[in-house]
Each structure stands twice: as C-alpha cells, then as structure tokens.
Scaffold this motif. Structure first.
Motif, PDB file in Angstrom:
ATOM      1  N   THR A   1       0.824  -1.204   0.000  1.00  0.00           N
ATOM      2  CA  THR A   1       0.000   0.000   0.000  1.00  0.00           C
ATOM      3  C   THR A   1       0.856   1.251   0.000  1.00  0.00           C
ATOM      4  OG1 THR A   1      -1.741  -1.180   1.202  1.00  0.00           O
ATOM      5  CG2 THR A   1      -1.824   1.222   1.242  1.00  0.00           C
ATOM      6  N   ARG A   2       1.918   1.247   0.802  1.00  0.00           N
ATOM      7  CA  ARG A   2       2.797   2.421   0.871  1.00  0.00           C
ATOM      8  C   ARG A   2       3.552   2.638  -0.434  1.00  0.00           C
ATOM      9  NH1 ARG A   2       4.259   3.970   6.258  1.00  0.00           N
ATOM     10  NH2 ARG A   2       5.829   5.295   5.277  1.00  0.00           N
ATOM     11  N   ALA A   3       3.875   1.546  -1.136  1.00  0.00           N
ATOM     12  CA  ALA A   3       4.709   1.657  -2.335  1.00  0.00           C
ATOM     13  C   ALA A   3       3.911   2.021  -3.580  1.00  0.00           C
ATOM     14  CB  ALA A   3       5.451   0.338  -2.565  1.00  0.00           C
ATOM     15  N   GLN A   4       2.629   1.695  -3.606  1.00  0.00           N
ATOM     16  CA  GLN A   4       1.830   1.908  -4.807  1.00  0.00           C
ATOM     17  C   GLN A   4       1.381   3.355  -4.957  1.00  0.00           C
ATOM     18  OE1 GLN A   4      -1.408  -0.827  -4.469  1.00  0.00           O
ATOM     19  NE2 GLN A   4      -0.401  -2.432  -5.649  1.00  0.00           N
ATOM     20  N   GLU A   5       1.193   3.758  -6.181  1.00  0.00           N
ATOM     21  CA  GLU A   5       0.510   5.015  -6.464  1.00  0.00           C
ATOM     22  C   GLU A   5      -0.918   4.869  -5.943  1.00  0.00           C
ATOM     23  OE1 GLU A   5      -1.964   7.838  -8.068  1.00  0.00           O
ATOM     24  OE2 GLU A   5      -2.046   5.852  -9.003  1.00  0.00           O
ATOM     25  N   PRO A   6      -1.416   5.815  -5.109  1.00  0.00           N
ATOM     26  CA  PRO A   6      -2.697   5.608  -4.420  1.00  0.00           C
ATOM     27  C   PRO A   6      -3.879   5.292  -5.331  1.00  0.00           C
ATOM     28  CG  PRO A   6      -1.542   7.476  -3.470  1.00  0.00           C
ATOM     29  CD  PRO A   6      -0.755   7.050  -4.675  1.00  0.00           C
ATOM     30  N   GLY A   7      -3.910   5.866  -6.517  1.00  0.00           N
ATOM     31  CA  GLY A   7      -5.026   5.619  -7.419  1.00  0.00           C
ATOM     32  C   GLY A   7      -5.069   4.205  -7.956  1.00  0.00           C
TER      33      GLY A   7
ATOM     34  N   TRP B   1      -5.256   1.452  -6.364  1.00  0.00           N
ATOM     35  CA  TRP B   1      -6.273   0.661  -5.677  1.00  0.00           C
ATOM     36  C   TRP B   1      -7.667   0.969  -6.216  1.00  0.00           C
ATOM     37  CZ3 TRP B   1      -7.431  -3.443  -3.180  1.00  0.00           C
ATOM     38  CH2 TRP B   1      -8.641  -3.527  -2.460  1.00  0.00           C
ATOM     39  N   LEU B   2      -7.981   2.250  -6.441  1.00  0.00           N
ATOM     40  CA  LEU B   2      -9.305   2.599  -6.955  1.00  0.00           C
ATOM     41  C   LEU B   2      -9.510   2.043  -8.362  1.00  0.00           C
ATOM     42  CD1 LEU B   2      -9.914   6.261  -5.730  1.00  0.00           C
ATOM     43  CD2 LEU B   2     -11.028   4.172  -4.948  1.00  0.00           C
ATOM     44  N   ASP B   3      -8.465   2.081  -9.188  1.00  0.00           N
ATOM     45  CA  ASP B   3      -8.568   1.490 -10.529  1.00  0.00           C
ATOM     46  C   ASP B   3      -8.896   0.003 -10.437  1.00  0.00           C
ATOM     47  OD1 ASP B   3      -7.945   3.916 -11.668  1.00  0.00           O
ATOM     48  OD2 ASP B   3      -5.825   3.459 -11.928  1.00  0.00           O
ATOM     49  N   TYR B   4      -8.165  -0.685  -9.576  1.00  0.00           N
ATOM     50  CA  TYR B   4      -8.364  -2.123  -9.418  1.00  0.00           C
ATOM     51  C   TYR B   4      -9.765  -2.419  -8.892  1.00  0.00           C
ATOM     52  CZ  TYR B   4      -7.879  -6.836  -7.519  1.00  0.00           C
ATOM     53  OH  TYR B   4      -8.069  -8.153  -7.205  1.00  0.00           O
ATOM     54  N   LEU B   5     -10.189  -1.639  -7.883  1.00  0.00           N
ATOM     55  CA  LEU B   5     -11.491  -1.871  -7.273  1.00  0.00           C
ATOM     56  C   LEU B   5     -12.617  -1.654  -8.277  1.00  0.00           C
ATOM     57  CD1 LEU B   5     -12.968  -2.554  -4.661  1.00  0.00           C
ATOM     58  CD2 LEU B   5     -12.934  -0.117  -4.087  1.00  0.00           C
ATOM     59  N   ALA B   6     -12.524  -0.583  -9.067  1.00  0.00           N
ATOM     60  CA  ALA B   6     -13.565  -0.309 -10.065  1.00  0.00           C
ATOM     61  C   ALA B   6     -13.639  -1.426 -11.096  1.00  0.00           C
ATOM     62  CB  ALA B   6     -13.298   1.033 -10.734  1.00  0.00           C
ATOM     63  N   THR B   7     -12.484  -1.903 -11.550  1.00  0.00           N
ATOM     64  CA  THR B   7     -12.456  -2.993 -12.530  1.00  0.00           C
ATOM     65  C   THR B   7     -13.065  -4.260 -11.955  1.00  0.00           C
ATOM     66  OG1 THR B   7     -10.487  -2.070 -13.578  1.00  0.00           O
ATOM     67  CG2 THR B   7     -10.942  -4.394 -13.971  1.00  0.00           C
ATOM     68  N   LYS B   8     -12.719  -4.552 -10.707  1.00  0.00           N
ATOM     69  CA  LYS B   8     -13.204  -5.768 -10.065  1.00  0.00           C
ATOM     70  C   LYS B   8     -14.721  -5.711  -9.839  1.00  0.00           C
ATOM     71  CE  LYS B   8     -11.687  -9.043  -6.596  1.00  0.00           C
ATOM     72  NZ  LYS B   8     -13.003  -9.654  -6.559  1.00  0.00           N
ATOM     73  N   LEU B   9     -15.214  -4.541  -9.399  1.00  0.00           N
ATOM     74  CA  LEU B   9     -16.651  -4.398  -9.186  1.00  0.00           C
ATOM     75  C   LEU B   9     -17.426  -4.492 -10.501  1.00  0.00           C
ATOM     76  CD1 LEU B   9     -16.606  -1.622  -6.481  1.00  0.00           C
ATOM     77  CD2 LEU B   9     -17.682  -3.863  -6.214  1.00  0.00           C
TER      78      LEU B   9
ATOM     79  N   PRO C   1     -18.795   7.052  -8.438  1.00  0.00           N
ATOM     80  CA  PRO C   1     -18.023   7.742  -7.401  1.00  0.00           C
ATOM     81  C   PRO C   1     -16.558   7.303  -7.334  1.00  0.00           C
ATOM     82  CG  PRO C   1     -20.140   7.008  -6.532  1.00  0.00           C
ATOM     83  CD  PRO C   1     -19.973   6.364  -7.872  1.00  0.00           C
ATOM     84  N   LEU C   2     -16.278   6.048  -7.677  1.00  0.00           N
ATOM     85  CA  LEU C   2     -14.887   5.585  -7.680  1.00  0.00           C
ATOM     86  C   LEU C   2     -14.108   6.269  -8.801  1.00  0.00           C
ATOM     87  CD1 LEU C   2     -15.506   1.760  -7.135  1.00  0.00           C
ATOM     88  CD2 LEU C   2     -14.852   3.452  -5.425  1.00  0.00           C
ATOM     89  N   HIS C   3     -14.732   6.355  -9.973  1.00  0.00           N
ATOM     90  CA  HIS C   3     -14.069   7.038 -11.083  1.00  0.00           C
ATOM     91  C   HIS C   3     -13.881   8.526 -10.764  1.00  0.00           C
ATOM     92  CE1 HIS C   3     -14.245   3.469 -13.465  1.00  0.00           C
ATOM     93  NE2 HIS C   3     -15.558   3.491 -13.633  1.00  0.00           N
ATOM     94  N   ALA C   4     -14.871   9.140 -10.105  1.00  0.00           N
ATOM     95  CA  ALA C   4     -14.763  10.561  -9.761  1.00  0.00           C
ATOM     96  C   ALA C   4     -13.645  10.800  -8.752  1.00  0.00           C
ATOM     97  CB  ALA C   4     -16.102  11.064  -9.212  1.00  0.00           C
ATOM     98  N   ALA C   5     -13.534   9.927  -7.753  1.00  0.00           N
ATOM     99  CA  ALA C   5     -12.463  10.069  -6.759  1.00  0.00           C
ATOM    100  C   ALA C   5     -11.103   9.919  -7.414  1.00  0.00           C
ATOM    101  CB  ALA C   5     -12.638   9.030  -5.652  1.00  0.00           C
TER     102      ALA C   5
END
Length: 346
Positions: A107-113, A115-123, A135-139
């Motif tokens: 988590t510390r090493a990754q670019e913060p976005g 996780w949101l990219d991955y989560l949106a794709t998975k959902l 809202p995930l894409h907007a964030a």
C-alpha cells in the motif's frame, strides 16, 4: 463514558473512537511487561483518537513516550492507523504478521489511485451498475486518493511469528495465526493464570477474529499486482475459528464491543451462521446470478436500499468470499460465456 477498563494482571483496555463509524471505537489493549508497556493495536489515525489514546495510556499509569512496543493484530486502519504516531513519539517497535506486513508495504509503495482502478475494474466484473462505479471514477479523477486511510501507518519493523512465544520478558504471550478477516490476522494468547482464577487457559486478545455480538467481515484478499491468485478467505476463517475454539481460554479480550467468556460457544454460533449463509446462497443460485446480484439478495443487517455505497462494496466482497467457498466445495460453478460472470448451484 469510561474510556479505560482494568482487566487485572497488568492488562487494560482503552476505548479509542473510530470517527463516523457505527462500531464506535476500537479496544486498544495495554499490557505491562518487564521492558515496558506494550500496546495491542493502536486505533484510527485521527486527532481525537490520538488524544483519547494518550489520555487512556496515562490513566493506565504510564505515557505514550514510555511505550516499549506495539503488537498489531491486523493491518486495518482502526487497528494499525496510529502506529506511526506512536513510534514517532516513543520509539516503540511495531510488530505484525508477515502476510499483513506485505499488504502495508504494498500500500505504501503503490501510487494511491492504483487501488481505486483495481477496485472499479473488479466491481464491474462482479456486475456492479454504473451508478455504483461512478463515485470511484470521480475520486480517481479528482485526486482524492491521497486521503485514503492507512497511508500514514508505520511500516512494521518486527515480525509476529505464529506459535512462538513473543520476546516480552515477564509475560507468556504466544501468537496464533487466524487468517480470514485479513490474510495475516493474529490472535495473541496470554497463557497465564486468569487474575480472577476463571477456569481455562488464560486470556486471548482476539482482534476482529472473535467478537461477542457481531460477525467480522470476511471478504476476498485483494492484491492488485497478483490478480491470478485465488484465495479462500472464508475457508481460512472457518478453520481458524475451530483452532481458537479448541484453545479453551478463560476469557476473550476483543478489539470491539466488550470482553467475554465461553468462547467455544461463540465459535459454534459463528460456524452455524456461516453454514446457514452458504446454504441460503445455494438456494439463491438456483438461477444464474452475478456476485452483485447475489449481494443484493443476501440477508444483511438492513435492507439493500439502505446500505451506503462503501458498505455495498464490502458486501459484494463478502458475497464473493462465500461464493468462492461454494465453488471450492463443488457446490457452485461459473456459467461459461457470461460478461459479467454469473454463477449457478450444481
């Protein structure tokens, strides 16, 4: 409301608030050891939470500056969040199981976005509608990812090794690996006579693994960099529960709600709960459903229409964990050719 409870035998709990969360607080435990006081978990990274933790430590007869170490049951921000500030103030070491330490480092090493990219794709693959993904894409587009919780938590500098006595002079504390809620969740067994001489093998700091009145979230173990890994968190959790049930401790000191006795009875309740959920899910899968449609139809603590956005995401992950368990047991399978994928009982 009393923020500190003395449990006897050099053990206290401090109610550290979790902002805007129905759980209300995390029970951070303080344990006296010969080298100095040690915390079990730290609480959420928030100014009010920090002030409450510091005041609670003082009420236990010591100071944050005098803390010797922190044992983290798992990496979630209501447990690990203040660890960085504790170490900065005291120089205390931070210990965690290797599997959760890996999550913190990732988590510390990754670019913060990321996780949101991955989560949106998975959902989306789970069948989530566009209005849930928006809202995930907007964030992601606005850069609000810098406010994600847990980014200030400390990188652990010690490893909690299951089965071994921890290096805490004057105490007999042993870690038990209990994956399920997270891949590296641990319970900590204080293998000493209960101060009130209750029958049983000492006390257990149970983190989120075993709670007196609520069921911990069991979702999929997420790794954006290794999407091919197929885990079975519910199977891990059920196996871990049975191990804890056989331990025979006198009292459980959980991270939420309150201390309790008769853990074997609580373990039996949780095993029955998940068995009933799996049975209900097999009934739901008489016709093909996406993971999102499964989550919509499962029984939660309120109607689906009243569940907020973030909690719906968690609910879908929990539905997928139960679904994955059914697939592993041979009771369900993916229907070929679906996009998004659907599952049906077999």
């Amino acid at each position: 409301m009393t923020q500190v409870i003395e449990h006897g035998g050099g053990v206290w709990s401090i109610k550290v608030p979790i902002p805007d969360n129905p759980l209300g607080h995390t029970l951070v435990h303080l344990l006296d050891t010969d080298p100095g006081p040690v915390l079990v978990d730290t609480g959420w990274d928030d100014p009010d939470s920090w002030d409450t933790l510091a005041a609670g430590v003082a009420a236990c007869g010591t100071t944050v500056e005098d803390l010797h170490g922190v044992l983290v049951t798992h990496h979630h921000p209501d447990h690990h969040g203040l660890s960085g500030r504790v170490r900065e103030t005291s120089g205390a070491w931070i210990a965690m199981h290797a599997a959760d330490a890996h999550v913190v480092r990732r988590t510390r090493a990754q670019e913060p976005g990321r996780w949101l990219d991955y989560l949106a794709t998975k959902l989306a693959a789970a069948g989530a509608p566009d209005e849930h993904l928006a809202p995930l894409h907007a964030a992601r587009a606005s850069g609000r990812t810098r406010t994600l919780p847990g980014l200030n938590a400390a990188l652990p500098d010690r490893e909690i090794v299951p089965g071994e006595l921890l290096d805490l002079a004057g105490r007999r504390l042993r870690a038990i690996w209990t994956p399920g809620h997270t891949p590296g969740h641990v319970c900590l067994h204080l293998d000493e006579e209960h101060p009130a001489r209750h029958p049983g093998r000492g006390r257990l700091f149970s983190g989120d693994h075993l709670l007196p009145g609520i069921t911990p979230h069991i979702g999929l173990y997420e790794d954006p960099d290794d999407p091919a890994t197929v885990t079975d968190p519910l199977g891990d959790y059920l196996d871990s529960l049975e191990r804890i049930g056989r331990l025979g401790v006198a009292e459980v000191l959980p991270a939420h709600q309150h201390a309790f006795t008769e853990p074997a009875a609580r373990v039996a309740e949780l095993l029955d709960h998940h068995e009933a959920r799996l049975s209900d899910l097999r009934t739901l899968l008489a016709a093909p459903l996406t993971p999102w449609q499964i989550a919509e139809r499962m029984e939660w603590n309120r109607p689906w229409e009243q569940i907020p956005h973030g909690s719906r995401t968690i609910a879908v992950s929990e539905a997928e964990a139960h679904l994955r368990r059914l697939v592993k047991l041979g009771f369900a399978e993916a229907v070929p050719g679906g996009d998004p994928v659907t599952y049906q009982a077999v």
